[in-house]
Design an enzyme around this catalytic site. Structure first.
Site, PDB file in Angstrom:
ATOM      1  CB  THR A   1     -13.179  57.063 -25.463  1.00 40.05           C
ATOM      2  OG1 THR A   1     -13.396  57.093 -26.874  1.00 40.05           O
ATOM      3  CG2 THR A   1     -12.629  58.416 -25.006  1.00 40.05           C
TER       4      THR A   1
ATOM      5  CB  SER B   1     -19.024  50.577  30.208  1.00 42.96           C
ATOM      6  OG  SER B   1     -19.677  49.630  29.389  1.00 42.96           O
ATOM      7  CB  THR B   2     -17.130  46.671  27.165  1.00 47.68           C
ATOM      8  OG1 THR B   2     -16.415  45.771  28.018  1.00 47.68           O
ATOM      9  CG2 THR B   2     -16.910  46.280  25.710  1.00 47.68           C
ATOM     10  CG  ASN B   3     -21.206  48.906  26.145  1.00 45.60           C
ATOM     11  OD1 ASN B   3     -20.562  47.944  25.744  1.00 45.60           O
ATOM     12  ND2 ASN B   3     -22.396  48.784  26.708  1.00 45.60           N
TER      13      ASN B   3
ATOM     14  CE  LYS C   1       3.893  36.660 -19.739  1.00 41.82           C
ATOM     15  NZ  LYS C   1       3.363  37.245 -18.504  1.00 41.82           N
TER      16      LYS C   1
ATOM     17  CB  THR D   1     -17.362  42.182  26.963  1.00 40.24           C
ATOM     18  OG1 THR D   1     -18.489  43.062  26.819  1.00 40.24           O
ATOM     19  CG2 THR D   1     -17.140  41.874  28.427  1.00 40.24           C
TER      20      THR D   1
ATOM     21  CB  SER E   1       6.878  33.276 -17.176  1.00 39.20           C
ATOM     22  OG  SER E   1       6.504  31.980 -17.598  1.00 39.20           O
ATOM     23  CB  SER E   2       7.663  28.956 -13.679  1.00 38.54           C
ATOM     24  OG  SER E   2       6.418  28.518 -14.217  1.00 38.54           O
TER      25      SER E   2
END
Length: 471
Positions: free
Chosen positions: A183, A136-138, A320, A97, A314-315
């Site tokens: 697998t 209506s909102t509905n 990497k 609403t 990577s830091s």
């Protein structure tokens, strides 16, 4: 400031804003996510309001000045203006609403302004009596939700089709490359790398088909049903003309639901869409997990394919590079799967003639649709199209595996083949070397048996691009 009143009392509203008292109450009451309504949802609310004003004018219930000022205000919203005036939280109580009234108030005040009046003078254009006339909102909120879902679905499916095309190309490109199939993460039997990508293609094609079919139900709207589906306060003309006018004004193709009571209270169509999104998220997760495994290493893992290097990984570790695109797509998929749970519960929680939990359902569904579209686009553009194969690595791993002993079973039986496989593993040599050493088969027989390419089935799942376009 200007003073506005509703059934709850009076409030001071900043003079310059286009929203009104009901929107401001909702903003104060529903401090949930900090996120506004989805932009496309706002657009579709404005489309409905414009079609309603035009239909009510044709029905003789609005003057030309009232209707055309409302329609002009709607056009401005559709064009992207006044969006900062939609202030209610995406998740709200009241079955939407507040979202509906936010639209009604913004449209009313802009229409008043266009007619030369001052914002808040609702004797000229009233949010309820004029903008919300015969609605209506509905019926407005579910219809805007379906329209938004349908449009977001089209965008998501378009990206899935592009992913299908990219996977089809990789399937054909990698078809000559033999590798070890696995697998339970253990060596199994030979497979072509192209067949792996063909399987991914099939899964994505199924997802696209499912979403297309689920989208068909979004084309049925409950406009004209007002509060519960009975069409109370709706003129006969409006009831029959609202959706044709909506289609005519915006080039759309919606229809009125066959049972407006059902369409007002039940949200299972949205659950179906979300379920298809979840299935797609599951398949994307599987594909991305495979890509991470197949590219792992690159020296100490499988290393059978290379993903496009995009950024430092990577830091602390120089050089990497991480599989960041599969990782981010995985996370988008996890969010879609989580959203599906909330959407399911929201739809299940409806009671009697209305479901009050559409706001959270729409918030999560729109997020899932946007996430899927963006995730698939990212996967296609930044990952799939740039994948290359390490053909020599694939061949080396395949030839070193003891599992090619499976090919010996028709000639020497399972037990003897198993013994040879164990011997190859123990001695650290190939199965072929053990067979030759023990003089079990002739060279001619071995060459025929260990011709690995015929061990793989014909690549029937490698689809041509024309088949992808048929989706």
């Amino acid at each position: 400031m200007r003073m506005e009143a509703d059934s709850m009392g009076s409030m001071a509203i900043p003079e310059e804003v286009y929203y009104g008292i009901q929107s401001l109450r909702a903003k104060n009451n529903f401090n949930m996510t900090g996120k506004p309504l989805h932009p496309l949802f706002i657009t579709n609310l404005a489309r409905i309001k414009k079609a309603a004003a035009f239909t009510n004018y044709e029905a003789g219930l609005l003057t030309k000045e009232q209707a055309f000022s409302i329609m002009k205000a709607c056009d401005e919203i559709i064009d992207g203006e006044l969006r900062d005036q939609f202030i209610v939280d995406a998740i709200q109580g009241g079955a939407g609403t507040s979202a509906n009234m936010n639209a009604n108030e913004v449209i009313a005040n802009r229409a008043i302004e266009l007619l030369g009046g001052r914002k808040g003078n609702y004797s000229i254009i009233h949010p309820n009596d004029h903008v919300n006339l015969a609605q209506s909102t509905n019926d407005v909120i579910p219809s805007a939700g379906k329209m938004t879902t349908a449009e977001l679905l089209k965008a998501a499916v378009a990206e899935l089709k592009r992913l299908c095309q990219a996977l089809n190309q990789k399937s054909a490109e990698f078809n000559p490359i033999l590798k070890m199939g696995r697998t339970q993460l253990q060596d199994a039997v030979p497979i072509r790398l192209g067949q792996s990508f063909g399987a991914y293609l099939n899964a994505v094609k199924r997802d696209a088909r499912r979403l297309i079919l689920a989208g068909d139900e979004m084309l049925s709207l409950n406009l004209g049903g007002t509060a519960v589906g009975s069409g109370m306060n709706v003129s006969p003309y409006y009831y029959s003309a609202i959706i044709p006018n909506l289609n005519k004004l915006f080039g759309l193709d919606y229809k009125q639901a066959a049972d407006l009571f059902d369409a007002t209270q039940n949200l299972d169509g949205f659950v179906q869409v979300s379920g298809c999104l979840k299935s797609c998220a599951v398949n994307l997760t599987k594909i991305c997990n495979d890509l991470r495994l197949l590219s792992s290493g690159p020296r100490t893992g499988l290393g059978e394919i290379n993903l496009p290097p995009l950024q430092n990984g990577s830091s602390i570790m120089p050089g990497k590079v991480n599989p960041v695109i599969p990782e981010v797509v995985n996370q988008a998929a996890f969010q879609i799967i989580g959203n599906d749970a909330a959407i399911t519960w929201a739809a299940a929680a409806g009671q009697l003639e209305l479901n009050a939990f559409e706001p959270v359902l729409f918030h999560d569904l729109f997020e899932s649709l946007d996430l899927l579209r963006q995730a698939v686009q990212t996967l296609t553009n930044l990952c799939i199209t740039g994948i290359t194969a390490n053909e020599e690595r694939c061949r080396k791993l395949l030839e070193e595996s003891a599992c090619v002993a499976t090919a010996l079973c028709p000639a020497i039986g399972y037990e003897e083949a198993a013994r040879i496989a164990k011997a190859a593993l123990k001695e650290g040599v190939s199965v072929k070397e053990v067979v030759r050493k023990e003089n079990i088969l002739s060279e001619e027989e071995m060459e025929k048996i260990f011709d690995l390419f015929p061990m793989t089935v014909a690549p029937r799942q490698v689809f041509c691009i024309e088949e992808v376009r048929k989706l």
